[in-house]
Design a protein around this motif. Structure first.
Motif, PDB file in Angstrom:
ATOM      1  N   ARG A 303       0.813  -1.220   0.000  1.00 25.16           N
ATOM      2  CA  ARG A 303       0.000   0.000   0.000  1.00 25.16           C
ATOM      3  C   ARG A 303       0.842   1.263   0.000  1.00 25.16           C
ATOM      4  O   ARG A 303       2.050   1.233   0.278  1.00 25.16           O
ATOM      5  CB  ARG A 303      -0.895   0.018   1.231  1.00 25.16           C
ATOM      6  CG  ARG A 303      -0.104   0.125   2.547  1.00 25.16           C
ATOM      7  CD  ARG A 303      -0.980  -0.150   3.735  1.00 25.16           C
ATOM      8  NE  ARG A 303      -0.312   0.163   4.991  1.00 25.16           N
ATOM      9  CZ  ARG A 303      -0.866   0.010   6.182  1.00 25.16           C
ATOM     10  NH1 ARG A 303      -2.084  -0.471   6.284  1.00 25.16           N
ATOM     11  NH2 ARG A 303      -0.210   0.325   7.273  1.00 25.16           N
ATOM     12  N   VAL A 304       0.182   2.365  -0.280  1.00 25.65           N
ATOM     13  CA  VAL A 304       0.724   3.700  -0.069  1.00 25.65           C
ATOM     14  C   VAL A 304      -0.283   4.461   0.781  1.00 25.65           C
ATOM     15  O   VAL A 304      -1.500   4.229   0.682  1.00 25.65           O
ATOM     16  CB  VAL A 304       0.999   4.447  -1.393  1.00 25.65           C
ATOM     17  CG1 VAL A 304       2.109   3.777  -2.169  1.00 25.65           C
ATOM     18  CG2 VAL A 304      -0.273   4.544  -2.236  1.00 25.65           C
ATOM     19  N   GLU A 305       0.219   5.363   1.630  1.00 27.37           N
ATOM     20  CA  GLU A 305      -0.672   6.129   2.504  1.00 27.37           C
ATOM     21  C   GLU A 305      -0.200   7.574   2.590  1.00 27.37           C
ATOM     22  O   GLU A 305       0.960   7.837   2.921  1.00 27.37           O
ATOM     23  CB  GLU A 305      -0.721   5.514   3.898  1.00 27.37           C
ATOM     24  CG  GLU A 305      -1.624   6.277   4.870  1.00 27.37           C
ATOM     25  CD  GLU A 305      -1.716   5.604   6.223  1.00 27.37           C
ATOM     26  OE1 GLU A 305      -1.376   6.266   7.224  1.00 27.37           O
ATOM     27  OE2 GLU A 305      -2.102   4.423   6.279  1.00 27.37           O
ATOM     28  N   PHE A 306      -1.104   8.486   2.311  1.00 32.22           N
ATOM     29  CA  PHE A 306      -0.818   9.912   2.422  1.00 32.22           C
ATOM     30  C   PHE A 306      -1.454  10.439   3.695  1.00 32.22           C
ATOM     31  O   PHE A 306      -2.645  10.213   3.954  1.00 32.22           O
ATOM     32  CB  PHE A 306      -1.367  10.665   1.206  1.00 32.22           C
ATOM     33  CG  PHE A 306      -1.192  12.160   1.283  1.00 32.22           C
ATOM     34  CD1 PHE A 306       0.070  12.739   1.157  1.00 32.22           C
ATOM     35  CD2 PHE A 306      -2.288  12.990   1.499  1.00 32.22           C
ATOM     36  CE1 PHE A 306       0.238  14.111   1.243  1.00 32.22           C
ATOM     37  CE2 PHE A 306      -2.134  14.367   1.578  1.00 32.22           C
ATOM     38  CZ  PHE A 306      -0.869  14.929   1.452  1.00 32.22           C
ATOM     39  N   GLN A 307      -0.652  11.146   4.513  1.00 34.69           N
ATOM     40  CA  GLN A 307      -1.148  11.748   5.753  1.00 34.69           C
ATOM     41  C   GLN A 307      -0.923  13.250   5.705  1.00 34.69           C
ATOM     42  O   GLN A 307       0.144  13.709   5.276  1.00 34.69           O
ATOM     43  CB  GLN A 307      -0.421  11.160   6.972  1.00 34.69           C
ATOM     44  CG  GLN A 307      -0.586   9.674   7.155  1.00 34.69           C
ATOM     45  CD  GLN A 307       0.118   9.167   8.403  1.00 34.69           C
ATOM     46  OE1 GLN A 307       0.427   9.920   9.326  1.00 34.69           O
ATOM     47  NE2 GLN A 307       0.383   7.869   8.436  1.00 34.69           N
ATOM     48  N   PRO A 313      -4.268  19.237  16.194  1.00 35.53           N
ATOM     49  CA  PRO A 313      -3.949  17.813  16.349  1.00 35.53           C
ATOM     50  C   PRO A 313      -4.746  16.896  15.417  1.00 35.53           C
ATOM     51  O   PRO A 313      -4.616  15.673  15.505  1.00 35.53           O
ATOM     52  CB  PRO A 313      -4.322  17.548  17.810  1.00 35.53           C
ATOM     53  CG  PRO A 313      -5.453  18.491  18.066  1.00 35.53           C
ATOM     54  CD  PRO A 313      -5.144  19.732  17.270  1.00 35.53           C
ATOM     55  N   PHE A 314      -5.560  17.454  14.538  1.00 37.51           N
ATOM     56  CA  PHE A 314      -6.399  16.642  13.654  1.00 37.51           C
ATOM     57  C   PHE A 314      -5.706  16.421  12.308  1.00 37.51           C
ATOM     58  O   PHE A 314      -5.334  17.373  11.615  1.00 37.51           O
ATOM     59  CB  PHE A 314      -7.763  17.306  13.453  1.00 37.51           C
ATOM     60  CG  PHE A 314      -8.594  17.345  14.703  1.00 37.51           C
ATOM     61  CD1 PHE A 314      -9.312  16.233  15.126  1.00 37.51           C
ATOM     62  CD2 PHE A 314      -8.642  18.499  15.483  1.00 37.51           C
ATOM     63  CE1 PHE A 314     -10.060  16.265  16.287  1.00 37.51           C
ATOM     64  CE2 PHE A 314      -9.392  18.543  16.639  1.00 37.51           C
ATOM     65  CZ  PHE A 314     -10.102  17.422  17.050  1.00 37.51           C
ATOM     66  N   TRP A 315      -5.541  15.142  11.972  1.00 36.01           N
ATOM     67  CA  TRP A 315      -4.920  14.738  10.717  1.00 36.01           C
ATOM     68  C   TRP A 315      -5.879  13.827   9.949  1.00 36.01           C
ATOM     69  O   TRP A 315      -6.739  13.168  10.548  1.00 36.01           O
ATOM     70  CB  TRP A 315      -3.620  13.979  10.975  1.00 36.01           C
ATOM     71  CG  TRP A 315      -2.456  14.850  11.321  1.00 36.01           C
ATOM     72  CD1 TRP A 315      -2.380  15.757  12.345  1.00 36.01           C
ATOM     73  CD2 TRP A 315      -1.197  14.886  10.642  1.00 36.01           C
ATOM     74  NE1 TRP A 315      -1.150  16.356  12.353  1.00 36.01           N
ATOM     75  CE2 TRP A 315      -0.385  15.839  11.323  1.00 36.01           C
ATOM     76  CE3 TRP A 315      -0.653  14.208   9.558  1.00 36.01           C
ATOM     77  CZ2 TRP A 315       0.913  16.123  10.939  1.00 36.01           C
ATOM     78  CZ3 TRP A 315       0.651  14.483   9.168  1.00 36.01           C
ATOM     79  CH2 TRP A 315       1.412  15.437   9.846  1.00 36.01           C
ATOM     80  N   MET A 316      -5.709  13.789   8.635  1.00 32.27           N
ATOM     81  CA  MET A 316      -6.446  12.846   7.798  1.00 32.27           C
ATOM     82  C   MET A 316      -5.454  11.933   7.094  1.00 32.27           C
ATOM     83  O   MET A 316      -4.272  12.268   6.951  1.00 32.27           O
ATOM     84  CB  MET A 316      -7.316  13.566   6.765  1.00 32.27           C
ATOM     85  CG  MET A 316      -6.559  14.453   5.772  1.00 32.27           C
ATOM     86  SD  MET A 316      -5.756  13.602   4.356  1.00 32.27           S
ATOM     87  CE  MET A 316      -7.175  12.925   3.523  1.00 32.27           C
ATOM     88  N   HIS A 317      -5.940  10.751   6.680  1.00 33.63           N
ATOM     89  CA  HIS A 317      -5.097   9.866   5.880  1.00 33.63           C
ATOM     90  C   HIS A 317      -5.928   9.224   4.780  1.00 33.63           C
ATOM     91  O   HIS A 317      -7.135   8.999   4.935  1.00 33.63           O
ATOM     92  CB  HIS A 317      -4.433   8.793   6.756  1.00 33.63           C
ATOM     93  CG  HIS A 317      -5.364   7.713   7.222  1.00 33.63           C
ATOM     94  ND1 HIS A 317      -5.964   7.726   8.459  1.00 33.63           N
ATOM     95  CD2 HIS A 317      -5.799   6.575   6.604  1.00 33.63           C
ATOM     96  CE1 HIS A 317      -6.726   6.652   8.598  1.00 33.63           C
ATOM     97  NE2 HIS A 317      -6.646   5.932   7.478  1.00 33.63           N
ATOM     98  N   ASN A 362      -8.739   2.977   2.038  1.00 31.78           N
ATOM     99  CA  ASN A 362      -9.041   3.291   3.431  1.00 31.78           C
ATOM    100  C   ASN A 362      -8.852   4.789   3.626  1.00 31.78           C
ATOM    101  O   ASN A 362      -7.803   5.343   3.276  1.00 31.78           O
ATOM    102  CB  ASN A 362      -8.121   2.504   4.373  1.00 31.78           C
ATOM    103  CG  ASN A 362      -8.461   2.709   5.838  1.00 31.78           C
ATOM    104  OD1 ASN A 362      -8.273   3.788   6.390  1.00 31.78           O
ATOM    105  ND2 ASN A 362      -8.956   1.667   6.482  1.00 31.78           N
ATOM    106  N   ILE A 363      -9.857   5.448   4.196  1.00 31.31           N
ATOM    107  CA  ILE A 363      -9.785   6.882   4.459  1.00 31.31           C
ATOM    108  C   ILE A 363     -10.195   7.120   5.905  1.00 31.31           C
ATOM    109  O   ILE A 363     -11.128   6.482   6.411  1.00 31.31           O
ATOM    110  CB  ILE A 363     -10.676   7.688   3.484  1.00 31.31           C
ATOM    111  CG1 ILE A 363     -10.483   9.193   3.695  1.00 31.31           C
ATOM    112  CG2 ILE A 363     -12.140   7.284   3.604  1.00 31.31           C
ATOM    113  CD1 ILE A 363     -11.132  10.046   2.618  1.00 31.31           C
ATOM    114  N   GLY A 364      -9.478   8.028   6.595  1.00 32.43           N
ATOM    115  CA  GLY A 364      -9.768   8.209   7.995  1.00 32.43           C
ATOM    116  C   GLY A 364      -9.348   9.562   8.541  1.00 32.43           C
ATOM    117  O   GLY A 364      -8.635  10.337   7.915  1.00 32.43           O
TER     118      GLY A 364
END
Length: 370
Positions: A303-307, A313-317, A362-364
């Motif tokens: 996989r690859v994941e962008f953050q 303190p709020f991040w998305m990925h 996957n998104i979060g």
């Protein structure tokens, strides 16, 4: 005469007030009481290794995400009882397909937490409750006379995992430290009644590590794990490093996961690598008496994941990858007792299953600490 009495009275009052003030002033100027004190020798102060290095992806205190797999094919054999009594399908045996279908949807909500309970220089304890839902939508089902009906169970009930994980960071010097992690998992096709408490599975890992510098740490250890469905005992290798310019790095806890990292800035980064995911899931409809019939679900996910930081303190990925079927076979555990097969065991399965590979997303959203 009255004036003389008044002057005398004022003189007595002034004397009464001045004596304690003078005494107090003398006490404040008397430094002899500090003669026996010694300065602290900083060389004798015990210092401990820090739990992180610079450049790592942020630690997620709380995270909510949605996982989705694209359509794929599912092929299942019939179920044999008891699976662990040498009457099931051999490990290398091509069991005949008795049930197949097209899986149009696989996925669901995931919640993860990792909350500090104790945070001291000589001990960090983090604890978290986690939940993962794997729902299914299966169509075009074809069955033979000995079909198990597992496609219907998965379609109607799906699979759930409830996990409690505790992690302990224990430094023993300024460079060396231990990491201990224990987890309890309740996994199966259960609903909100959480019936199969007698099939709680436990995992444990211990790693001895060294923080070489603020940009590098490594460690070696051993784990008891269900990462690929079956119970297994595996060596653990940790290797985290950040380049001098803080752009490139690694985040490796082999064999569970291994990632390269590129930091665009302090607010955005990219991970690329793989993760192993899995657990042993009890199927209530097949579990007879005290015997537990369990799907050994294991997946390899390149996989690859962008953050990226959203605000404070709020991040998305956003994660995209390829879900590769490691195992979806099943065992019947007599008396719900686990056994060890590992990578090379020859114990027979109760069901041989196959899932074709597929793309997943996957998104979060996370609440993190840097």
């Amino acid at each position: 005469m009255k004036k003389n009495y008044l002057v005398l009275l004022m003189a007595i009052l002034l004397s009464a007030v001045s004596f304690p003030l003078l005494a107090q002033e003398e006490e404040e100027e008397d430094w002899d009481m500090y003669d026996d004190l010694e300065l602290v020798d900083e060389s004798k102060v015990k210092r401990f290794a820090k739990p992180t290095i610079v450049g790592l992806s942020p630690t997620r205190f709380f995270s909510v995400s949605y996982d989705h797999q694209l359509p794929y094919d599912m092929n299942l054999s019939s179920a044999r009882f008891p699976a662990s009594g040498n009457s099931g399908w051999g490990v290398d045996e091509a069991a005949p397909i008795s049930e197949s279908g097209r899986v149009n949807f696989t996925g669901g909500i995931r919640f993860n937490s990792n909350v500090p309970v104790i945070s001291k220089s000589n001990l960090v304890w983090q604890s978290g409750l986690n939940y993962m839902r794997v729902g299914y939508n299966i169509s075009n089902v074809e069955q033979s006379g000995d079909a198990s009906g597992l496609t219907q169970v998965l379609d109607e009930r799906g699979l759930n995992n409830l996990n409690w994980t505790n992690t302990f960071f224990v430094p023993i010097s300024e460079e060396n430290f231990f990491i201990f992690q224990g987890a309890l998992d309740l996994s199966g096709d259960y609903g909100w009644d959480l019936q199969p408490f007698n099939t709680v599975r436990w995992s444990l890992a211990a790693v001895y590590a060294k923080r070489v510098s603020e940009r590098k740490r490594w460690g070696l250890g051993l784990a008891r794990t269900y990462r690929v469905g079956n119970l297994n005992y595996v060596p653990v290798v940790m290797y985290d490093v950040t380049s001098a310019d803080r752009k490139w790095g690694t985040e490796i806890l082999f064999p569970a996961r291994a990632h390269g990292r590129y930091n665009f800035s302090k607010n955005a980064l990219l991970l690329f690598g793989y993760e192993l995911e899995g657990q042993s899931y009890r199927i209530d409809g097949f579990s007879v008496g005290n015997n537990s019939y369990e799907i050994r679900r294991g997946e390899l996910r390149p996989r690859v994941e962008f953050q990226r930081q959203l605000s404070g303190p709020f991040w998305m990925h956003f994660q995209a990858g390829y879900r590769m079927d490691w195992t979806f076979n099943a065992d019947e555990l007599e008396g719900s007792r686990e056994f060890f097969r590992g990578f090379f065991g020859t114990q027979e399965y109760g069901m041989i299953n196959n899932l074709s590979n597929t793309v997943y997303f996957n998104i979060g959203l996370s609440f993190v600490t840097l």
